[in-house]
Design a protein around this motif. Structure first.
Motif, PDB file in Angstrom:
ATOM      1  N   ARG A 139       0.859  -1.184   0.000  1.00  0.00           N
ATOM      2  CA  ARG A 139       0.000   0.000   0.000  1.00  0.00           C
ATOM      3  C   ARG A 139       0.900   1.241   0.000  1.00  0.00           C
ATOM      4  N   LEU A 140       0.682   2.117  -0.986  1.00  0.00           N
ATOM      5  CA  LEU A 140       1.458   3.343  -1.116  1.00  0.00           C
ATOM      6  C   LEU A 140       0.564   4.561  -0.922  1.00  0.00           C
ATOM      7  N   GLN A 141       1.109   5.583  -0.298  1.00  0.00           N
ATOM      8  CA  GLN A 141       0.385   6.832  -0.048  1.00  0.00           C
ATOM      9  C   GLN A 141       1.114   7.975  -0.728  1.00  0.00           C
ATOM     10  N   ARG A 142       0.426   8.685  -1.616  1.00  0.00           N
ATOM     11  CA  ARG A 142       1.041   9.832  -2.287  1.00  0.00           C
ATOM     12  C   ARG A 142       1.324  10.928  -1.269  1.00  0.00           C
ATOM     13  N   VAL A 143       2.510  11.540  -1.384  1.00  0.00           N
ATOM     14  CA  VAL A 143       2.833  12.638  -0.482  1.00  0.00           C
ATOM     15  C   VAL A 143       2.980  13.966  -1.215  1.00  0.00           C
ATOM     16  N   MET A 144       3.494  13.927  -2.443  1.00  0.00           N
ATOM     17  CA  MET A 144       3.631  15.158  -3.210  1.00  0.00           C
ATOM     18  C   MET A 144       4.084  14.825  -4.621  1.00  0.00           C
ATOM     19  N   SER A 145       3.985  15.808  -5.512  1.00  0.00           N
ATOM     20  CA  SER A 145       4.491  15.635  -6.870  1.00  0.00           C
ATOM     21  C   SER A 145       6.009  15.761  -6.870  1.00  0.00           C
ATOM     22  N   CYS A 146       6.626  15.280  -7.926  1.00  0.00           N
ATOM     23  CA  CYS A 146       8.076  15.344  -8.046  1.00  0.00           C
ATOM     24  C   CYS A 146       8.461  16.559  -8.886  1.00  0.00           C
ATOM     25  N   GLY A 147       9.015  17.568  -8.229  1.00  0.00           N
ATOM     26  CA  GLY A 147       9.477  18.755  -8.943  1.00  0.00           C
ATOM     27  C   GLY A 147      10.780  18.462  -9.662  1.00  0.00           C
ATOM     28  N   ARG A 148      10.860  18.822 -10.945  1.00  0.00           N
ATOM     29  CA  ARG A 148      12.003  18.438 -11.774  1.00  0.00           C
ATOM     30  C   ARG A 148      13.033  19.554 -11.910  1.00  0.00           C
ATOM     31  N   CYS A 149      14.298  19.112 -12.105  1.00  0.00           N
ATOM     32  CA  CYS A 149      15.416  20.052 -12.139  1.00  0.00           C
ATOM     33  C   CYS A 149      16.304  19.775 -13.351  1.00  0.00           C
ATOM     34  N   ILE A 150      17.490  20.344 -13.327  1.00  0.00           N
ATOM     35  CA  ILE A 150      18.438  20.251 -14.436  1.00  0.00           C
ATOM     36  C   ILE A 150      18.884  18.810 -14.708  1.00  0.00           C
ATOM     37  N   TYR A 155       4.145  23.293 -19.696  1.00  0.00           N
ATOM     38  CA  TYR A 155       2.784  22.787 -19.451  1.00  0.00           C
ATOM     39  C   TYR A 155       2.628  21.960 -18.167  1.00  0.00           C
ATOM     40  N   ARG A 156       3.675  21.900 -17.347  1.00  0.00           N
ATOM     41  CA  ARG A 156       3.557  21.076 -16.149  1.00  0.00           C
ATOM     42  C   ARG A 156       3.934  21.839 -14.875  1.00  0.00           C
ATOM     43  N   LEU A 157       3.715  23.149 -14.871  1.00  0.00           N
ATOM     44  CA  LEU A 157       3.966  23.916 -13.650  1.00  0.00           C
ATOM     45  C   LEU A 157       2.825  23.709 -12.657  1.00  0.00           C
ATOM     46  N   CYS A 158       3.113  23.943 -11.399  1.00  0.00           N
ATOM     47  CA  CYS A 158       2.108  23.734 -10.359  1.00  0.00           C
ATOM     48  C   CYS A 158       1.059  24.842 -10.366  1.00  0.00           C
ATOM     49  N   LYS A 159       0.006  24.630  -9.575  1.00  0.00           N
ATOM     50  CA  LYS A 159      -1.019  25.646  -9.392  1.00  0.00           C
ATOM     51  C   LYS A 159      -0.411  26.831  -8.635  1.00  0.00           C
ATOM     52  N   PRO A 160      -0.932  28.034  -8.859  1.00  0.00           N
ATOM     53  CA  PRO A 160      -0.411  29.203  -8.129  1.00  0.00           C
ATOM     54  C   PRO A 160      -0.408  29.020  -6.617  1.00  0.00           C
ATOM     55  N   GLU A 202       0.375  26.476  -5.035  1.00  0.00           N
ATOM     56  CA  GLU A 202       1.407  25.533  -4.600  1.00  0.00           C
ATOM     57  C   GLU A 202       2.831  26.016  -4.883  1.00  0.00           C
ATOM     58  N   THR A 203       2.960  27.260  -5.337  1.00  0.00           N
ATOM     59  CA  THR A 203       4.292  27.766  -5.692  1.00  0.00           C
ATOM     60  C   THR A 203       5.219  27.861  -4.478  1.00  0.00           C
ATOM     61  N   HIS A 204       4.660  27.970  -3.285  1.00  0.00           N
ATOM     62  CA  HIS A 204       5.508  27.997  -2.087  1.00  0.00           C
ATOM     63  C   HIS A 204       6.153  26.634  -1.837  1.00  0.00           C
ATOM     64  N   ILE A 205       5.607  25.585  -2.461  1.00  0.00           N
ATOM     65  CA  ILE A 205       6.173  24.241  -2.317  1.00  0.00           C
ATOM     66  C   ILE A 205       7.130  23.928  -3.466  1.00  0.00           C
ATOM     67  N   TYR A 206       6.634  24.093  -4.704  1.00  0.00           N
ATOM     68  CA  TYR A 206       7.394  23.651  -5.877  1.00  0.00           C
ATOM     69  C   TYR A 206       8.154  24.772  -6.581  1.00  0.00           C
ATOM     70  N   LYS A 207       7.813  26.000  -6.235  1.00  0.00           N
ATOM     71  CA  LYS A 207       8.437  27.166  -6.877  1.00  0.00           C
ATOM     72  C   LYS A 207       8.262  27.080  -8.404  1.00  0.00           C
ATOM     73  N   LYS A 208       9.344  27.104  -9.181  1.00  0.00           N
ATOM     74  CA  LYS A 208       9.210  27.099 -10.645  1.00  0.00           C
ATOM     75  C   LYS A 208       9.531  25.739 -11.260  1.00  0.00           C
ATOM     76  N   ALA A 209       9.615  24.716 -10.426  1.00  0.00           N
ATOM     77  CA  ALA A 209       9.945  23.378 -10.929  1.00  0.00           C
ATOM     78  C   ALA A 209       8.717  22.730 -11.570  1.00  0.00           C
ATOM     79  N   PRO A 210       8.842  22.202 -12.783  1.00  0.00           N
ATOM     80  CA  PRO A 210       7.717  21.484 -13.387  1.00  0.00           C
ATOM     81  C   PRO A 210       7.521  20.149 -12.678  1.00  0.00           C
ATOM     82  N   LEU A 211       6.288  19.661 -12.691  1.00  0.00           N
ATOM     83  CA  LEU A 211       5.938  18.444 -11.954  1.00  0.00           C
ATOM     84  C   LEU A 211       5.823  17.261 -12.907  1.00  0.00           C
ATOM     85  N   PHE A 212       6.516  16.174 -12.543  1.00  0.00           N
ATOM     86  CA  PHE A 212       6.517  15.008 -13.424  1.00  0.00           C
ATOM     87  C   PHE A 212       6.805  13.770 -12.590  1.00  0.00           C
ATOM     88  N   GLY A 213       5.775  12.973 -12.326  1.00  0.00           N
ATOM     89  CA  GLY A 213       5.888  11.828 -11.438  1.00  0.00           C
ATOM     90  C   GLY A 213       5.400  12.176 -10.042  1.00  0.00           C
TER      91      GLY A 213
END
Length: 328
Positions: free
Chosen positions: A254-265, A288-293, A295-306
């Motif tokens: 059993r897996l529980q989602r905790v957050m999206s994976c913010g991507r980097c260089i 096309y994969r930036l977070c909602k406004p 959630e920017t305090h969490i992910y900042k400008k990192a696109p979400l993938f996974g």
């Protein structure tokens, strides 16, 4: 006090006790019935199938595909291989990843019979003991958070130093069970509470084949799942379906989602060549994969993938097992 009075008092006390027991029983029964109706039953909906299980023994190193793996609280394990339990560090103990040394993605680390094996392009295979209790335990830093690692010896250090150019000294460390794990939330309070060894943030990263294909359709050159370093790859679903899976069941796990994976260089490093472009697919993901406004305090400008998951219930994972989304 005569016999009649004693009998009357005993009867009164018994009645009081009976009333108290009866009231307590009624309260418990009421709570049980209330819990039954308040707690909604679980529903399991099939959402996909496990198409790949990938273990990355060395942080930023090559993945090892397996057909069966233990899903433990701190990540995947197959035989003697544990996910991201090996780390390259500078002589000062700071972590080194493919962000700084892109050619690390071409290094493979395997284990067999109590020995570790390092392999890389134009390098002779290095064999070294996994357990070296006489070696020092180094104080290392992963994203500015202190964590220990057992030094793997001078031969491993010379191998990595030579492979990565010889200008700086690098060392290999191994996380051992008795060592204190990292808690990413201690350095970043917005992250949920869970423990890891050397992964960036979460013990399990889940990604779907469809999401990778969707991204590839927007690029001049296709990319593969290996570029994004997931633990579990899901097939037979639609692109980005995994974003909505808050809780999933795979076999006994059993897996529980905790957050999206913010991507980097790191996503711009080609896993086949070890060359960093510094542009794609990161730039396209940002389109096309930036977070909602909100959630920017969490992910900042990192696109979400996974998606990053914590392990709610441990067990054994198999390629080919069906994945179920749990709802209530």
């Amino acid at each position: 006090m005569d016999l009649k009075e004693l009998a009357a008092n005993a009867l009164a006390q018994n009645k009081k006790a009976a009333l108290l027991v009866g009231a307590a029983g009624a309260a418990l029964l009421g709570f049980g019935l209330g819990y039954k109706y308040i707690r909604k039953p679980e529903k399991a909906v099939r959402v996909g199938v496990v198409s790949q299980i990938l273990i990355h023994p060395l942080k930023s190193g090559k993945s090892v595909p397996v057909s069966v793996a233990e899903c433990q609280k701190m990540g995947l394990k197959a035989g003697e291989l544990e996910d991201r339990h090996w780390l390259v560090v500078t002589k000062e103990g700071n972590m080194v990843t493919a962000r700084q040394e892109p050619r690390l993605v071409l290094v493979s680390l395997s284990c067999k019979g109590g020995f570790g094996y390092l392999n890389g392009p134009d390098m002779e295979e290095l064999k070294f003991p996994v357990k070296q209790p006489e070696n020092p335990i180094l104080n290392c830093r992963v994203f500015s958070k202190d964590i220990q690692g057992r030094d793997c010896g001078d031969e491993a250090s010379h191998w990595l130093t030579s492979y990565l150019g010889g200008e700086k000294t690098f060392r290999l460390v191994h996380y051992e069970p008795h060592m204190k794990p990292r808690r990413p939330a201690e350095s970043e309070p917005l992250y949920p509470q869970f423990e890891v060894a050397y992964p960036d943030y979460g013990p399990i990263m889940l990604l779907s084949e469809a999401s990778v294909k969707d991204l590839s359709s927007k690029l001049d050159q296709e990319v593969t799942v290996e570029r994004f370093r997931p633990s579990i790859v899901i097939g037979d679903c639609e692109p980005f379906d995994e974003d909505s899976w808050e809780e999933i069941q795979i076999g006994s796990v059993r897996l529980q989602r905790v957050m999206s994976c913010g991507r980097c260089i790191l996503t711009t490093v080609d896993p086949e060549t070890g060359v960093m472009s510094r542009k794609e697919p990161l730039e396209t993901l940002k389109s096309y994969r930036l977070c909602k406004p909100s959630e920017t305090h969490i992910y900042k400008k990192a696109p979400l993938f996974g998606q990053l998951h914590t392990v709610k219930k441990t067990g054994i994972l198999h390629v080919g097992e069906e994945v179920y989304k749990i709802t209530r």
